[in-house]
Design an enzyme around this catalytic site. Sequence first.
Site, PDB file in Angstrom:
ATOM      1  CG  MET A  69     -13.521  49.517  24.798  1.00 24.47           C
ATOM      2  SD  MET A  69     -12.312  50.363  25.840  1.00 24.47           S
ATOM      3  CE  MET A  69     -12.837  52.055  25.693  1.00 24.47           C
ATOM      4  CG  ASN A 115      -9.411  49.168  15.987  1.00 26.90           C
ATOM      5  OD1 ASN A 115      -9.732  49.206  14.798  1.00 26.90           O
ATOM      6  ND2 ASN A 115      -9.087  48.038  16.598  1.00 26.90           N
ATOM      7  CG  HIS A 116     -13.550  49.884  21.320  1.00 27.30           C
ATOM      8  ND1 HIS A 116     -12.830  51.054  21.426  1.00 27.30           N
ATOM      9  CD2 HIS A 116     -14.785  50.177  21.787  1.00 27.30           C
ATOM     10  CE1 HIS A 116     -13.586  51.995  21.944  1.00 27.30           C
ATOM     11  NE2 HIS A 116     -14.795  51.496  22.167  1.00 27.30           N
ATOM     12  CB  ILE A 117     -16.577  47.043  16.704  1.00 25.69           C
ATOM     13  CG1 ILE A 117     -15.844  45.768  16.289  1.00 25.69           C
ATOM     14  CG2 ILE A 117     -16.146  48.224  15.865  1.00 25.69           C
ATOM     15  CD1 ILE A 117     -16.199  45.298  14.890  1.00 25.69           C
ATOM     16  CE1 TYR A 159     -19.481  47.896  12.832  1.00 25.53           C
ATOM     17  CE2 TYR A 159     -20.200  48.470  10.610  1.00 25.53           C
ATOM     18  CZ  TYR A 159     -19.182  48.283  11.531  1.00 25.53           C
ATOM     19  OH  TYR A 159     -17.878  48.490  11.150  1.00 25.53           O
ATOM     20  CE  LYS A 208     -17.941  51.162  13.292  1.00 23.10           C
ATOM     21  NZ  LYS A 208     -16.715  51.370  14.104  1.00 23.10           N
ATOM     22  CB  ILE A 268     -10.666  45.160   6.463  1.00 23.43           C
ATOM     23  CG1 ILE A 268     -10.981  46.625   6.113  1.00 23.43           C
ATOM     24  CG2 ILE A 268      -9.179  44.950   6.674  1.00 23.43           C
ATOM     25  CD1 ILE A 268     -10.361  47.129   4.850  1.00 23.43           C
ATOM     26  CB  THR A 286     -10.777  41.675  10.602  1.00 20.44           C
ATOM     27  OG1 THR A 286     -12.166  41.888  10.345  1.00 20.44           O
ATOM     28  CG2 THR A 286     -10.018  42.986  10.384  1.00 20.44           C
ATOM     29  CD  GLU A 287     -10.709  34.559  13.825  1.00 21.60           C
ATOM     30  OE1 GLU A 287     -11.306  33.610  14.370  1.00 21.60           O
ATOM     31  OE2 GLU A 287      -9.604  34.989  14.205  1.00 21.60           O
TER      32      GLU A 287
END
Length: 292
Positions: free
Chosen positions: A93, A119-121, A183, A187, A218, A220-221
């Site tokens: 992205m 949604n990407h980071i 990060y 945001k 959350i 997520t891995e």
Amino acid sequence: MGLLLKVFIPLLGAALAFYFYSAPENFNEEMLRGKRVIVTGASSGIGEQMAYHLARMEAHLLLTARTEAKLQKVVERCLELGAASARYISGSMDSPSLPEELLREAENTWGGLDMLILNHIGQSGFTYFSGDVGHVRKLMEINFVSYVALATAALPMLKESEGSIVVVSSIAGRIGGPFTAPYSATKFALDGFFSSLRQELIIDKANVSITLCILGYINTESAVRAVSHIIPDTPAPKEECALEIIRGAALRRREVRYPPRAVSSMLLIRSLAPEFLDSVIRSSYRLENVRR
């Protein structure tokens, strides 16, 4: 005091969750049937789960992420689950050409777009800020500038379809905790830009909704790998989180908070007693496991 907090915070969270989510909302999966949707960061985690939910709702999907092999498997699964159509474009992205490539594919294949899910980071460690300004700049490019670029490219089609922009953000974009400085900066930037853009769309009477998603921890891995040794909390399920985002987007809600009680409680306490909240956050981490 500790016992009081253990009782007060869950009760407060329950009250807030009831306030934000008890209003009658007539969500029906048929609302997404046939909708043309782009999902970024769709090869794993919340993005992957959103793709599966949308597939079950018979939407048309265009998925993107860095890893082509993973995207191929997600697209195959989406078709098995009943997607009206599913295709992908792989790429990073931070590429200036990717937004136009995605929107050109949507225009040529579908003739328009109904929903853009951002949604990407980029990768960022959970650690003390090292002074690496280059990393901040790179992360801002992926986590913020690319969101702006893709939303900007999509706006003409979304205005025509009276569609929706969904911005997956974080509690780190409302509360500046330790060990997430780069990060968190990206945001906070998302919140500022898209909240301002929403105002301008309303002023211009452009019927394009913007749903900002404020997410907590959350399972997520990538999140579990990054923070499970530091944050003792149990992460919330990514499948339910993804469905809540889809529901909020379909209902054109201004904001989605997940998990609702935890996120709403933290935001209220920040407003009432920010220094107290900072102290609670610092004391809840296993600081001995944080690498410098």
